[in-house]
Design an enzyme around this catalytic site. Structure first.
Site, PDB file in Angstrom:
ATOM      1  N   HIS A 123      68.041  78.904  82.118  1.00 14.72           N
ATOM      2  CA  HIS A 123      68.018  78.330  83.467  1.00 14.72           C
ATOM      3  C   HIS A 123      69.056  77.220  83.449  1.00 14.72           C
ATOM      4  O   HIS A 123      69.646  76.943  82.409  1.00 14.72           O
ATOM      5  CB  HIS A 123      66.620  77.830  83.852  1.00 14.72           C
ATOM      6  CG  HIS A 123      66.069  76.724  83.010  1.00 14.72           C
ATOM      7  ND1 HIS A 123      65.897  76.829  81.648  1.00 14.72           N
ATOM      8  CD2 HIS A 123      65.658  75.455  83.323  1.00 14.72           C
ATOM      9  CE1 HIS A 123      65.378  75.698  81.178  1.00 14.72           C
ATOM     10  NE2 HIS A 123      65.235  74.842  82.172  1.00 14.72           N
ATOM     11  N   HIS A 127      68.885  73.811  84.144  1.00 13.16           N
ATOM     12  CA  HIS A 127      68.600  72.384  83.986  1.00 13.16           C
ATOM     13  C   HIS A 127      69.632  71.776  83.038  1.00 13.16           C
ATOM     14  O   HIS A 127      70.141  72.445  82.138  1.00 13.16           O
ATOM     15  CB  HIS A 127      67.178  72.178  83.474  1.00 13.16           C
ATOM     16  CG  HIS A 127      66.142  72.291  84.559  1.00 13.16           C
ATOM     17  ND1 HIS A 127      64.811  72.403  84.303  1.00 13.16           N
ATOM     18  CD2 HIS A 127      66.278  72.302  85.916  1.00 13.16           C
ATOM     19  CE1 HIS A 127      64.146  72.468  85.456  1.00 13.16           C
ATOM     20  NE2 HIS A 127      65.012  72.415  86.441  1.00 13.16           N
ATOM     21  N   ASP A 144      69.716  69.994  80.505  1.00 11.30           N
ATOM     22  CA  ASP A 144      69.576  70.005  79.048  1.00 11.30           C
ATOM     23  C   ASP A 144      69.682  71.407  78.463  1.00 11.30           C
ATOM     24  O   ASP A 144      69.391  71.617  77.283  1.00 11.30           O
ATOM     25  CB  ASP A 144      68.254  69.334  78.621  1.00 11.30           C
ATOM     26  CG  ASP A 144      67.029  69.929  79.306  1.00 11.30           C
ATOM     27  OD1 ASP A 144      67.153  70.391  80.458  1.00 11.30           O
ATOM     28  OD2 ASP A 144      65.955  69.952  78.682  1.00 11.30           O
ATOM     29  N   HIS A 145      70.112  72.358  79.280  1.00 13.93           N
ATOM     30  CA  HIS A 145      70.313  73.735  78.808  1.00 13.93           C
ATOM     31  C   HIS A 145      71.726  74.235  79.087  1.00 13.93           C
ATOM     32  O   HIS A 145      72.056  75.355  78.710  1.00 13.93           O
ATOM     33  CB  HIS A 145      69.279  74.671  79.447  1.00 13.93           C
ATOM     34  CG  HIS A 145      67.871  74.341  79.041  1.00 13.93           C
ATOM     35  ND1 HIS A 145      67.168  75.057  78.093  1.00 13.93           N
ATOM     36  CD2 HIS A 145      67.046  73.332  79.418  1.00 13.93           C
ATOM     37  CE1 HIS A 145      65.974  74.507  77.907  1.00 13.93           C
ATOM     38  NE2 HIS A 145      65.868  73.466  78.701  1.00 13.93           N
ATOM     39  N   HIS A 154      58.815  77.336  86.269  1.00 14.06           N
ATOM     40  CA  HIS A 154      59.560  76.119  85.906  1.00 14.06           C
ATOM     41  C   HIS A 154      60.805  76.024  86.795  1.00 14.06           C
ATOM     42  O   HIS A 154      61.105  74.977  87.356  1.00 14.06           O
ATOM     43  CB  HIS A 154      59.920  76.189  84.427  1.00 14.06           C
ATOM     44  CG  HIS A 154      60.746  75.045  83.942  1.00 14.06           C
ATOM     45  ND1 HIS A 154      60.277  73.759  83.891  1.00 14.06           N
ATOM     46  CD2 HIS A 154      62.031  74.991  83.487  1.00 14.06           C
ATOM     47  CE1 HIS A 154      61.245  72.959  83.425  1.00 14.06           C
ATOM     48  NE2 HIS A 154      62.307  73.694  83.179  1.00 14.06           N
ATOM     49  N   ASP A 208      61.477  76.923  78.665  1.00 10.58           N
ATOM     50  CA  ASP A 208      60.777  75.870  79.409  1.00 10.58           C
ATOM     51  C   ASP A 208      59.554  76.361  80.191  1.00 10.58           C
ATOM     52  O   ASP A 208      58.942  75.595  80.934  1.00 10.58           O
ATOM     53  CB  ASP A 208      61.746  75.124  80.333  1.00 10.58           C
ATOM     54  CG  ASP A 208      62.583  74.115  79.557  1.00 10.58           C
ATOM     55  OD1 ASP A 208      62.483  74.098  78.307  1.00 10.58           O
ATOM     56  OD2 ASP A 208      63.341  73.353  80.186  1.00 10.58           O
ATOM     57  N   HIS A 262      60.473  72.044  73.695  1.00 13.39           N
ATOM     58  CA  HIS A 262      60.591  70.579  73.653  1.00 13.39           C
ATOM     59  C   HIS A 262      59.374  69.960  72.939  1.00 13.39           C
ATOM     60  O   HIS A 262      58.733  69.054  73.456  1.00 13.39           O
ATOM     61  CB  HIS A 262      60.706  70.023  75.076  1.00 13.39           C
ATOM     62  CG  HIS A 262      61.921  70.485  75.827  1.00 13.39           C
ATOM     63  ND1 HIS A 262      63.203  70.340  75.335  1.00 13.39           N
ATOM     64  CD2 HIS A 262      62.068  71.066  77.043  1.00 13.39           C
ATOM     65  CE1 HIS A 262      64.070  70.819  76.221  1.00 13.39           C
ATOM     66  NE2 HIS A 262      63.418  71.274  77.254  1.00 13.39           N
TER      67      HIS A 262
END
Ligand SMILES: [Zn+2]
Length: 268
Positions: free
Chosen positions: A96, A98, A100-101, A185, A207, A252
């Site tokens: 996805h 976001h 942090d990806h 998510h 996630d 995470h």
């Protein structure tokens, strides 16, 4: 498939409040958690799933997440530990978009890029509560332009070299490497099942479940677009893990991450 190897690329850590990690449950207080990407060496090729966060972006847009990232934890640095460079990666899949990806996507203008069919449009026009999650738009000229953030693009990033191949539903990308559609998510969130010839499968929740406790209690993070779909996705992952007798790995979860193989160690 028998020689499939999975490497985890340690991408550093971030901080969130416990009430964000465990929505409406907590406990509150700062929780530092890991971010990592997944590199698969496979008979059909080399696949990179996700690209971590960009330190400078997080400091500029979300400094409250207190990023920590050494040089070895950047995508080029983590690949270098394995004797690889970004040019050695022909395929990048984003679970996805976001921040942090996707932070390292900019290093792969040459690669084929793959994502769920609805993620780019969502990143380009997020719901108001998703704006910070989708804050790093350097992965896509299309999304960056739609949000008026073309200044985030590295010189040389174009609509053509940041274009994605779009997928939907569950997709087996290579034999034993299957993306499992787990929305909630985000609209297009994917989890990942890797099957080996030599060891138990690994089901990466990504996630859909940040931590082991999240999955056990069906308690998703506060970052979501459809919490009911999020619960169904977690139920589906648990059933799939049982059906495949798979090891579960979480995106995470600091306590679990400290037991994971990283660097030159691998699964396979
Ligand atoms: Zn996310």
């Amino acid at each position: 498939m028998s020689d499939t190897k999975v490497y985890l690329l340690d991408g550093g850590t971030l901080v969130l409040d416990g009430f964000h990690i465990f929505w409406n449950r907590g406990p509150g207080g700062e929780v530092r958690f890991p971010v990592y990407s997944i590199l698969i060496e496979h008979a059909e090729g080399r696949f990179l799933i996700d690209t971590g966060f960009d330190y400078d972006h997080v400091m500029a847009a979300l400094a409250f997440e207190k990023p920590q990232q050494t040089k070895d934890q950047t995508i080029p640095g983590a690949l270098k530990l394995l004797g690889l460079e970004p040019k050695d990666i022909p395929v990048v899949v984003n679970s996805h978009f976001h921040f942090d990806h996707v932070g390292g996507n900019k290093y792969f203008p040459h690669a084929k890029k793959i994502c769920h069919k609805n993620e780019i449009t969502q990143a380009a026009q997020p719901e108001v509560f998703e704006v910070l999650g989708y804050s790093d738009l350097s992965f896509s000229a299309e999304a960056a332009e739609a949000r008026g953030k073309s200044d985030q693009l590295l010189e040389g990033t174009t609509a053509a070299n940041s274009q994605f191949e779009l997928i939907e539903g569950d997709v087996e990308l290579a034999k034993g490497v299957t993306f499992i559609y787990t929305p909630g998510h985000t609209v297009g969130n994917y989890s990942l099942l890797v099957e080996f010839g030599t060891r138990k499968p690994i089901l990466f929740t990504i996630d859909a479940a940040y931590t082991e406790q999240s999955l056990k209690t069906n308690n998703q993070a506060s970052f979501h677009i459809d919490p009911v779909a999020g619960v169904r996705s977690m139920e589906r992952l648990k059933a799939l893990a049982a059906e495949k007798d798979a090891d579960l790995m979480y995106s995470h979860d600091m306590a679990n991450f400290q037991t994971y193989k990283t660097g030159t160690q691998f699964y396979g």
